[in-house]
Structure formats: structure tokens, C-alpha cells
Design an enzyme around this catalytic site. Structure first.
Site, short mmCIF file in Angstrom:
data_model
loop_
_atom_site.label_atom_id
_atom_site.label_comp_id
_atom_site.label_asym_id
_atom_site.label_seq_id
_atom_site.Cartn_x
_atom_site.Cartn_y
_atom_site.Cartn_z
N SER A 65 7.36 -14.95 -28.28
CA SER A 65 6.92 -15.72 -29.45
C SER A 65 7.24 -17.22 -29.36
CB SER A 65 7.48 -15.12 -30.74
OG SER A 65 6.96 -13.82 -30.93
N GLY A 83 3.23 -16.10 -23.79
CA GLY A 83 2.11 -15.18 -23.77
C GLY A 83 0.96 -15.70 -24.61
N GLY A 84 0.84 -15.20 -25.82
CA GLY A 84 -0.29 -15.51 -26.71
C GLY A 84 -0.61 -16.99 -26.83
N HIS A 93 7.73 -7.10 -16.00
CA HIS A 93 7.42 -7.53 -17.37
C HIS A 93 7.58 -6.34 -18.32
CE1 HIS A 93 5.14 -8.74 -20.88
NE2 HIS A 93 5.44 -9.98 -20.53
N ASN A 146 1.57 -16.70 -19.41
CA ASN A 146 1.20 -15.35 -18.94
C ASN A 146 -0.02 -14.91 -19.74
OD1 ASN A 146 0.99 -12.67 -18.24
ND2 ASN A 146 2.86 -12.01 -19.29
N TRP A 147 -1.15 -14.89 -19.08
CA TRP A 147 -2.40 -14.57 -19.78
C TRP A 147 -2.58 -13.08 -20.07
CZ3 TRP A 147 -6.59 -17.94 -16.85
CH2 TRP A 147 -6.43 -19.28 -17.23
N LYS A 148 -1.76 -12.25 -19.42
CA LYS A 148 -1.92 -10.79 -19.56
C LYS A 148 -3.36 -10.41 -19.19
CE LYS A 148 1.92 -10.96 -22.69
NZ LYS A 148 2.71 -10.38 -23.73
N GLU A 165 5.76 -5.12 -20.53
CA GLU A 165 4.59 -4.22 -20.63
C GLU A 165 4.48 -3.33 -19.39
OE1 GLU A 165 2.06 -7.48 -21.59
OE2 GLU A 165 3.19 -7.64 -23.45
N GLY A 186 5.18 -11.02 -28.80
CA GLY A 186 3.99 -10.84 -29.63
C GLY A 186 4.28 -10.54 -31.10
N GLU A 198 13.18 -11.87 -21.79
CA GLU A 198 12.22 -11.65 -22.88
C GLU A 198 12.67 -10.45 -23.71
OE1 GLU A 198 8.07 -13.29 -21.93
OE2 GLU A 198 8.20 -11.41 -20.85
P1 13P Z 1 4.21 -13.81 -26.57
O1 13P Z 1 4.45 -15.26 -26.24
O2 13P Z 1 2.80 -13.51 -26.99
O3 13P Z 1 5.25 -13.29 -27.52
O4 13P Z 1 4.40 -12.98 -25.20
C1 13P Z 1 5.53 -13.19 -24.45
C2 13P Z 1 5.31 -12.57 -23.12
O5 13P Z 1 5.23 -11.37 -22.98
C3 13P Z 1 5.18 -13.49 -21.97
O6 13P Z 1 5.33 -12.81 -20.78
#
Ligand code: 13P
Length: 269
Positions: free
Chosen positions: A214, A235-236, A96, A11-13, A98, A174, A168
Site C-alpha cells: 500500500s 503494486g497497484g 512474492h 510490480n505490475w503483477k 502471491e 492491496g 511486504e
Molecule cells: P500494493 O502496492 O498494491 O499494496 O502491492 C504491493 C505488492 O504486492 C508489491 O509487490
């Protein structure tokens, strides 16, 4: 995505322009050439078309990170499932953390989006998870039960089997913090049980349950070895193709360890 095979979604956000997206995918593809893992990337809207072009005729699937619940309409700035589908998206992340916490999306709206995605033939990846406060109060299962039963209410069994769940924990996103593998397995087993209650055991077993929060090359093997973890949402660590490829390579070990362990158990019982 199925529960039998192992899936990794990046997930690149709100990162990467369209050009950066195609450069990334060109770098990633040779690194994952021989993988048996299903690889998916949820990219920004503006990159879907170009990313899908580069990923064409490869096993890599491209998807979106959100969509509107209406088929079309006067909703300035919004995007419809049919538009995503035509641009090349085969799946969409919905609910999600966010979207829930920054953009105040609630379970009822997320439910409408799940229905719309199914109607528009885009695989919905329903994201759920508890906040740190709920976690601290021991309310994880209560929160998850509510999120699942509202978002998936009234969906017929045959449609429900197309849904993917991503668990999640909000406090793990994050933060570099993850639950223990035992905690992850306990929550995934609970999710599986709720899905079984909603749609019957057979469909409940078919729905893939991914873990997110994470995930890194260093911890993915252990997370993947939990029995009810059918994939991970990253994510990251998905933003760099080398790191993302390392996650994919390291997953195979954890997932195959799980299969071996299962086979041994079957033999002894
Ligand atoms: P991280 O892997 O950066 O913790 O993010 C998880 C996420 O929100 C994937 O959708």
C-alpha cells in the site's frame, strides 16, 4: 540496487499487454528524467523484451516477477532465468506473497530460486513478510527470521551482497493499510540484524531492504524517511505512470531528509 542509493520497484503483477507496457514506459520516462532514485519495473514475461527495448539507454531497469529454479528442462509452462536474462531482465522478484499464498511456494523452493537467479546473473529480490494472523500473534520477527534463514542458507558472502530484500507484510498488500513508520523501521532493523548474523555486519549493511504494501504518493515520503528503508516495492500505484512518477518524486524528499538527519547525527556524535 545498493543500500546507499534509494530504489523504487513497480510490480505490475498480471496487468498490461506488451503494447500497454511500451506506451506506459514512453509516458513514464520524461516524468522521471532528472530523478536520482533507481527505478525498476517488474513486468509480465510477455512484456520484458519490448519494455527492455524502450528502456534501453535509460536508467530504467526491467525485471520479471518469478522464475523456475531449474536451468532448463521438461517443465511445461515454466520460464528459466537465462530466458529472462536474454529477453532483457536484470532482476527478478522471488517469493512474492502471491507466489507463496496463491501458488503455495515454500521457503525451500524460494531458496533454490535465489541460488538459480544468482547463477544466471539476475539480481534476486527476495520478498518476505508475515500474514495478519502472525502479525496479530506478535510473530512477525519469528516468521521473518525463518523466511530469511531458509531462503538465504549457504549463500557465500560475496553472492549475498547481490541480493535485495523486500519486506511486504501480507496484510498491507492491496489493503490500503500500512504499518506505522516506527513498526516498519523496527522490522527493517531486525531484518538488517538477521542479515548481519548470516553474512557479517559489513555485508548485512550493504543489502538493500525495500518496504512494500500500500505504498502511495501520499505516504511514501514518511516511509522513505525510516533509517533502514532503502527503497519501496509498489503494486497497484505503479500501474499508472503519473501516479508512479509522483511516488518517485515524493521519495526524494523522504530519502534526502534521512541523509540530512544522519549527517546531523554524525556531527553531534
Ligand atoms: P500494493 O502496492 O498494491 O499494496 O502491492 C504491493 C505488492 O504486492 C508489491 O509487490
Amino acid at each position: 540496487m545498493t543500500a546507499e542509493s534509494f530504489t523504487v520497484i513497480g510490480n505490475w503483477k498480471m496487468y498490461k499487454t506488451s503494447r500497454q507496457a511500451t506506451d506506459y514506459i514512453e509516458a513514464l520516462l520524461p516524468l522521471i528524467e532528472n530523478t536520482k532514485v533507481n527505478v525498476y519495473l517488474a513486468v509480465p514475461y510477455t512484456s520484458i523484451h519490448s519494455a527492455a527495448q524502450v528502456a534501453k539507454e535509460t536508467p530504467l531497469q526491467i525485471g520479471a516477477q518469478n522464475m523456475n529454479d531449474a536451468r532448463e528442462g521438461a517443465f511445461t509452462g515454466e520460464i528459466a532465468g537465462l530466458m529472462l536474462k536474454e529477453a532483457g531482465a536484470s532482476f527478478v522478484l522471488l517469493g512474492h506473497s502471491e507466489r507463496r499464498h496463491v501458488f503455495k511456494e515454500g521457503d525451500e523452493l524460494i531458496h533454490k530460486k535465489v541460488i538459480r537467479a544468482l547463477q544466471d546473473d539476475i539480481q534476486p529480490v527476495l520478498c518476505i513478510g508475515e500474514t495478519l494472523a502472525h502479525h496479530g500473534k506478535g510473530k512477525t520477527q519469528e516468521v521473518i527470521q525463518e523466511q530469511l534463514s531458509t531462503a538465504l542458507q549457504g549463500i557465500p558472502k560475496e553472492e549475498a551482497s547481490k541480493v535485495v530484500i523486500a519486506y511486504e507484510p501480507v496484510w498491507a498488500i492491496g489493503s490500503g493499510q500500512t504499518p506505522t513508520v516506527e513498526q516498519i523501521q523496527k522490522t527493517h532493523a531486525f531484518i538488517r540484524a538477521v542479515l548481519g548474523e548470516l553474512f557479517g555486519e559489513r555485508v548485512g549493511k550493504k543489502i538493500p531492504i525495500l518496504y512494500g504494501g500500500s505504498v502511495k504518493p501520499e505516504n511514501v515520503f514518511e516511509i522513505a524517511s525510516a533509517k533502514d528503508v532503502n527503497g519501496v516495492l509498489v503494486g497497484g500505484a505503479s500501474l499508472d505512470p503519473q501516479t508512479f512518477a509522483s511516488i518517485i518524486q515524493n521519495i526524494v524528499g523522504g530519502a534526502s531528509k534521512k541523509r540530512v538527519t544522519r549527517k546531523k547525527k554524525e556531527k553531534t556524535t
